[in-house]
Structure formats: structure tokens, C-alpha cells
Design an enzyme around this catalytic site. Structure first.
Site, mmCIF file in Angstrom:
data_model
loop_
_atom_site.group_PDB
_atom_site.id
_atom_site.type_symbol
_atom_site.label_atom_id
_atom_site.label_comp_id
_atom_site.label_asym_id
_atom_site.label_seq_id
_atom_site.Cartn_x
_atom_site.Cartn_y
_atom_site.Cartn_z
ATOM 1 N N ASP A 193 0.813 -1.208 0.000
ATOM 2 C CA ASP A 193 0.000 0.000 0.000
ATOM 3 C C ASP A 193 0.854 1.270 0.000
ATOM 4 O O ASP A 193 0.397 2.323 -0.426
ATOM 5 C CB ASP A 193 -0.925 -0.012 1.220
ATOM 6 C CG ASP A 193 -1.873 1.166 1.237
ATOM 7 O OD1 ASP A 193 -2.598 1.346 0.245
ATOM 8 O OD2 ASP A 193 -1.888 1.921 2.233
ATOM 9 N N MET A 274 -7.272 6.003 3.198
ATOM 10 C CA MET A 274 -7.451 7.100 2.252
ATOM 11 C C MET A 274 -6.248 7.295 1.331
ATOM 12 O O MET A 274 -6.267 8.175 0.471
ATOM 13 C CB MET A 274 -7.706 8.405 3.026
ATOM 14 C CG MET A 274 -8.993 8.422 3.812
ATOM 15 S SD MET A 274 -10.456 8.302 2.746
ATOM 16 C CE MET A 274 -10.291 9.780 1.759
ATOM 17 N N ARG A 275 -5.197 6.475 1.498
ATOM 18 C CA ARG A 275 -4.004 6.684 0.681
ATOM 19 C C ARG A 275 -4.316 6.497 -0.808
ATOM 20 O O ARG A 275 -3.793 7.212 -1.659
ATOM 21 C CB ARG A 275 -2.885 5.748 1.118
ATOM 22 C CG ARG A 275 -1.578 5.989 0.368
ATOM 23 C CD ARG A 275 -0.442 5.120 0.879
ATOM 24 N NE ARG A 275 0.109 5.646 2.112
ATOM 25 C CZ ARG A 275 0.079 4.988 3.269
ATOM 26 N NH1 ARG A 275 -0.481 3.794 3.348
ATOM 27 N NH2 ARG A 275 0.614 5.514 4.346
ATOM 28 N N ALA A 276 -5.189 5.534 -1.122
ATOM 29 C CA ALA A 276 -5.508 5.282 -2.524
ATOM 30 C C ALA A 276 -6.151 6.506 -3.169
ATOM 31 O O ALA A 276 -5.849 6.848 -4.326
ATOM 32 C CB ALA A 276 -6.443 4.076 -2.636
#
Length: 670
Positions: A193, A274-276
């Protein structure tokens, strides 16, 4: 200096080149993880990218490549006076798989820090890569703690070295590129991720394209400088386009419509955190800048999703990365495009100089062929089909749902590769003592060092408050942590195990143990026996998901050549000891204990089992016997092995039948 292969001369691999170029335009995208089989130009493309990056201005004499327009106020070589600067090409720094922590983040001279109070710091690879590219080949084989340090630095833009109360910080902003072959094992999901984008690469199955790859490679090998000169114009065009895209990037508008599409897409594919969303937004913006636009369009959002989401879709180690493109298109259409347009508008992405994204030709659709050996679950060692086992063979049973297993560990104290299974002497862990350093001091035991230096202060003429410390006084901390082991599964696939419901439960148990092995960073191997012979279904590897694929398609039926299975496992361990003598083995035999076929099968199985006991190999027998009448054969086998037996129910971590079971054995390295 050798001439690199030109980036624009790489044949095919459009997604790989586009992902690299987007990071060159906007390093905030977060780097690229390149997954694929060996020999697919992964390293060639990464090394070629460095020649396309614009030159950087650096403060003269600064070891940390500070920007003269905005030098790092905390630079260890600072403060910097305005004025003197130099220009140099952007660097590409390679991190070897076997690198130490000191080589990555830098090293403090502890002896000078204690004796003189001086922060003598030797920069590491993170400092060398600042404002350039940091390339990690086979990143999946890098120790976890190094990957954590690497990704933390990439996320924060700075590297911190903290040791015995002495702290150094310096800027570390770089384009992070990792390459890996999934056959050699996966990265943990939380590490996956942290990479902004991921691309899958494979060799083309189109003969004409393969011919062109060979033609260009041979021409380059014959005359690297001449070959590069023939591609100089294309290289210059892409270099100029990167510069123009960087200048345009701050002006690109990411409208509310694009943001809604991004949020809806991430929600539809149920990605964690929320990184995506953030990575997709940055990628879509970089795509617009690369195309020479100041507005993000629907096709930018779609391409960003294809690059940023596949590796974030994995729910467990046995899931293959991927994205359902039909679902993606439905989501984009449902939530409309920027400024009310849907994702099927007439605007096409900028085709680039050669007709494809990123200035590359569009790849031809081609069949994928047979793939690697891991995709052929019925292949035995050397790729040969497994024996059929005769007329009693049954179709493969589906594995039951995996569960959390009890901890099975090798007794004693090992010195193998870092992991999470058995106790071992490691560089990281709790301090258990001190010793004189062998080579460079890496982990100081402060109390032991002071204790060693204290008796000599008068003889050394100490007159002030400081402690007079010499090299002979320094003590290295001895630490205990956890190691990864070789977990070798020996699975009975005979007729006595072939009741479909029972075999499904057995496969579920082995799948659970494989999941546990993945989490504990073990290598795994799989030996199966049935009919008249045993086969190495999977030689020892770090690819746990490959073992899961072989297990799922495991056929059953025939007699029970238990001795053959044990002897085959013994041979696998013998070879593996030569390759990796420090890695200790744990043998997991999954059987009901029956032995049939051939003369004296029970006696022969007992003699084979005693080979493991004589060598001190740690072992456990998972007893799969069922029914109201139990013969206890698996327990007898465990005694012969010098190990212990657990039932399928006892294997569950939530079982109250027994406490955590350590495998019995002498703990001798295997």
C-alpha cells in the site's frame, strides 16, 4: 561510465514506462512497484529513466545534495551560505538486497560521539538518492525493517538516525522504484500500500515484438554509444516533455467531478484507508500535465485507477492483484465525468510522440501462454506431471475456509534470516547481553561500555567530567528476536485421506498454516505422497501463494506410501541445508498415519521417520484421523519423528483443548 540503454528504445511495456514517467513528472505520486517475471526489462527501464531526468543544482560541497534555492535548515553539513552551487545529473542509487541498516540510513561514529561529543555522521544511500532515484531490485527479498525505513523516508521526505541519544536528520526526497518477481514471494499488504503505483509486466507472446526486442538488444550490445546516438532525438523529446509537464503541473485543475469519481472508485473497490484516494488524485493530475492539459478528464481518472488500485485490492496473501475494468467503467459512468461529462466522451488521451501513452507504441493483444510453473499446479519437480495414483484417483476437493492457527515454533535459539516464528539472535529485538564487537559497531550496549571504561579513567589521565573511552571499551548489544524458518509440508494425498469432506478440511488446515507461514516470513515447501511415490509439488520458496495454488489442485487417491513421502522430504531438507545452512526447518506432516503399499510399509516408514529424529529436525504431525474408532497411528509417527502430534481441532488458535504447542526436538539447525 557505461552508456545506459535508451528509455525510448524499450519495446512494449507501456504501463511500466508511463508509471515511471508520471513519477518523474510528480514524485509526490509515491513511486512505482514493478511486478513481473524475470527477463522483462524491469531493471533496464528503471536505469534508463535516470538519463531523462533534468539536471539538479546542489550546494557545492554538501554531501546531502541541498537545493541552493531552498537549502535544508537541518542539514548536517549546514548551515549553507548563499552563493556557491554546482549542477549535476540526477542520480540513480541502487539498494542491494543484502544492505545493512547503516548502509541505508547512514552511520554514526559512536566512539567519537561518546569520547568527543562530536556528531560524526557518514551518509547512507538515502542521502545519496536525495533529489534522484532510489532503485531496489527484488524489494520483496529485502528485510522488513529495511523496507519500513525506506518507505517511512519516502513518505516523510526525511531520514532520521537515532542511536544512544544521538540524533541526526537530513532531507531524503527521491523517486522510489522497486522491482520484484512474485514467484519469489510477496510483499506484505501494508508495504504494498505504501507504493504509489504498481504495474504488472510480462514478456510479449507476439513473435514480431519479440524479434524487435532481440534486434535492439543485440545492436546495443555491439555498440552501446552508437545505439544510444540513434535514439538521441527521441530521448531529448521525452526529456523536454518531462520538463514541460513539471512546469505545467501546478496549473492543473482537479475539479469536483474528478474528485467524486476518484472517491467513488476507491469506495466501490473497498480499498482500505485514504491513501488510494490521494495517490489517484496525484496520478490523475500528473497524467493531465503529461498530456499537456490543465484539466483532469475522465480518462485520467480511469488510467490512475488502473495504476494505483490493483495492488490495494488484495485481501489476503493468496489473492492476485487485479482490477475489474468493467466495474471500473460502470462506476465512472455512474458518477459522471468532470464538468458533467461521462467517462465515455470523445476526448482521447494524448497519444504521445509514438502513438501510445507516454510516447510509446500501443501493445498488441497477445495470448499469455502457459505462464510459470506456479500456474501449473499438477506439475511436479522439474515440471513433470504428478503420477496419477491409479484408478483410485479422485478430483481435487475444495479447501475449507482457513483459520488462525496456534504458533508452531522450532525450539532453541537460531541465527537465521529475520522473521516472526522462532527465537533467534538478531540485530533487532530485546537486549539480552553484551559482547565485544566483531567489525563495525552497530548496536551499542551503553551500560556495558561505561562499565568497561570506568576502571581505566585514572590511568588515562581523565581530568574533566567527560568519560575517556577507547575502542577496546565499546560493547555490542546482543539481541534476541525472531527468525523465519523453512516450513516443509508433507501432505498425505492417498485414498485413506480422500473422503472429500475430510480432504477439504485437511486442505483448509494446510492453507491456514500457509497463511501463518506468510505472516511469519517463512520459506515453504510442499511434498505430497500417494499411489506408489512422492513428489516435490513445490521446492522451498518464499512464494506462499504458489504453494496455495498447488494445494488447491492437489488430486487424491491410491495407496499411502508414507515412507516415500518422508524420504523425499528428508532429501529436500538435505539440499536446502547446503543452500541456506542458517535457516532452521520445521517439518509439518499432514496424515492419518496409515502406511500401505510395498513390503513392510509400516516398518519402512518408522525407519524413515527416525532419520529426522537422529538429525534433531523439529517436526509436528497434524493428525487427520476421523471416525469413532481411532488407531492413534499419527501419534506413533510423531514419536518416531521425535516431534509432537496435534489434531485438526487442536491446531486452531481459538481451541481450548491445549495451549500453544512448541514443536519438540533438540533445536539443532536444520
Amino acid at each position: 561510465m557505461s552508456t545506459p540503454f535508451p528509455f525510448t528504445a524499450v519495446v512494449g511495456q507501456d504501463d511500466l514506462r508511463l508509471a515511471l514517467l508520471l513519477n518523474a513528472v510528480s514524485p509526490a505520486v509515491g513511486g512505482v512497484l514493478v511486478r513481473g517475471e524475470k527477463g522483462t526489462a524491469k531493471s533496464t527501464a528503471v536505469r534508463a529513466l535516470s538519463a531523462l531526468l533534468p539536471e539538479v543544482d546542489v550546494v557545492s560541497g554538501c554531501r546531502f545534495s541541498c537545493d541552493p534555492d531552498s537549502p535544508d535548515p537541518g542539514c548536517p553539513d549546514g548551515p549553507h551560505e548563499p552563493g556557491a552551487f554546482a549542477s549535476r545529473p540526477a542520480r540513480m542509487v541502487e539498494l542491494p538486497v543484502g544492505a545493512s541498516e547503516d548502509r541505508l540510513v547512514g552511520a554514526l561514529d559512536i566512539e567519537r560521539a561518546l569520547a568527543e561529543g562530536v556528531k560524526a555522521f557518514e551518509p547512507g544511500l538515502l542521502a545519496d538518492a536525495h533529489r534522484g532515484i532510489l532503485y531496489v531490485d527484488e524489494v520483496n527479498l529485502l528485510h522488513d525493517h529495511l523496507v519500513d525505513l525506506l518507505l517511512d523516508a519516502a513518505a516523510m521526505g526525511a531520514s532520521y538516525v537515532e542511536r544512544e541519544g544521538v540524533s541526526v536528520r537530513h532531507a531524503a526526497r527521491f523517486l522510489l522504484v522497486g522491482t520484484m518477481n512474485p514467484e519469489e514471494g510477496e510483499l506484505r499488504p501494508q508495504l504494498l500500500d505504501r507504493f504509489g503505483l504498481t504495474v504488472e509486466v510480462a514478456a510479449s507472446r507476439e513473435p514480431d515484438q519479440r524479434v524487435e526486442v532481440v534486434r535492439r538488444r543485440l545492436a546495443y550490445d555491439d555498440d552501446p554509444a552508437g545505439f544510444a546516438a540513434r535514439w538521441a532525438d527521441e530521448e531529448a523529446a521525452v526529456r523536454a516533455r518531462i520538463v514541460a509537464a513539471r512546469e505545467l503541473l501546478p496549473s492543473v485543475r482537479l475539479g469536483d467531478g474528478a474528485l467524486r469519481q476518484i472517491a467513488a472508485t476507491c469506495a466501490a473497490f473497498e480499498v482500505d484507508g485514504m491513501r488510494a484516494d490521494i495517490v489517484m488524485a496525484r496520478t490523475a493530475t500528473a497524467l493531465a500535465a503529461w498530456a499537456g492539459r490543465t484539466e483532469v478528464l475522465a480518462e485520467d481518472v480511469r488510467q490512475a485507477a488502473l495504476l494505483a488500485l490493483p495492488h490495494r485490492r488484495r485481501r489476503n496473501p493468496f489473492d492476485a492483484p487485479g482490477l475489474d475494468e468493467d466495474k471500473l467503467d460502470e462506476t465512472l459512468e455512474e458518477f459522471g465525468g468532470p464538468d458533467g461529462r461521462d467517462g465515455d466522451g470523445d476526448d482521447d488521451p494524448d497519444p504521445g510522440p509514438d502513438g501510445g501513452p507516454g510516447g510509446q507504441p500501443e501493445p498488441d493483444d497477445a495470448p499469455q501462454g502457459d505462464g510459470d510453473a506456479a500456474a501449473r499446479p499438477e506439475a511436479g519437480e522439474g515440471g513433470e506431471p504428478q503420477p496419477s495414483g491409479g484408478a483410485g484417483e479422485q478430483s481435487p476437493a475444495r479447501a475449507a475456509e482457513p483459520f488462525r492457527t496456534k504458533v508452531l515454533s522450532v525450539p532453541g535459539l537460531g541465527e537465521g534470516a529475520a522473521g516472526r516464528r522462532s527465537r533467534a539472535r538478531t540485530e533487532h529485538g530485546r537486549t539480552i547481553g553484551a559482547r565485544r564487537p566483531r567489525g563495525a559497531l552497530t548496536k551499542l550496549h551503553l551500560a556495558a561500555t561505561v562499565q568497561a571504561a570506568a576502571p581505566h579513567q585514572r590511568a588515562r589521565g581523565r581530568s574533566g567530567p567527560g568519560l575517556v573511552v577507547r575502542r577496546d571499551d565499546l560493547r555490542q548489544a546482543s539481541r534476541e528476536g525472531r527468525e523465519g524458518n523453512l516450513v516443509l509440508f508433507v501432505v498425505d494425498a492417498s485414498g485413506s485421506m480422500a473422503a472429500r469432506q475430510r480432504m477439504g478440511a485437511v486442505k483448509g488446515a494446510v492453507l491456514s498454516l500457509l497463511l501463518d507461514a506468510y505472516q511469519r516470513r517463512d520459506k515453504v515447501g510442499l511434498v505430497t505422497f500417494r499411489g506408489s511415490a512422492a513428489d516435490v509439488a513445490l521446492p522451498p520458496t518464499s512464494s506462499v501463494d504458489a504453494a496455495a495454488v498447488r494445494l488447491e489442485s492437489l488430486p487424491t487417491g491410491g495407496r499411502t506410501p508414507l515412507a516415500a513421502g518422508l524420504l523425499k522430504a528428508h532429501e529436500v531438507l538435505r539440499v536446502e541445508r547446503l543452500r541456506d545452512p542458517a535457516r532452521r526447518a520445521l517439518v509439518v506432516v499432514v496424515t492419518d498415519g496409515r502406511a500401505t503399499g510395498g513390503p513392510e510399509p509400516v516398518s519402512l516408514a518408522g525407519r524413515a521417520a527416525r532419520l529426522f529424529a537422529a538429525e534433531g529436525t523439529a517436526s509436528v504431525v497434524v493428525d487427520c484421523e476421523s471416525g469413532p474408532v481411532r488407531l492413534g497411528l499419527a501419534g506413533r509417527l510423531a514419536d518416531e519423528l521425535g516431534g509432537t502430534a496435534v489434531t485438526l481441532d487442536e491446531l486452531r488458535a481459538d481451541s481450548i483443548a491445549s495451549l500453544v504447542k512448541d514443536v519438540q526436538g533438540s533445536g539443532r539447525a536444520a
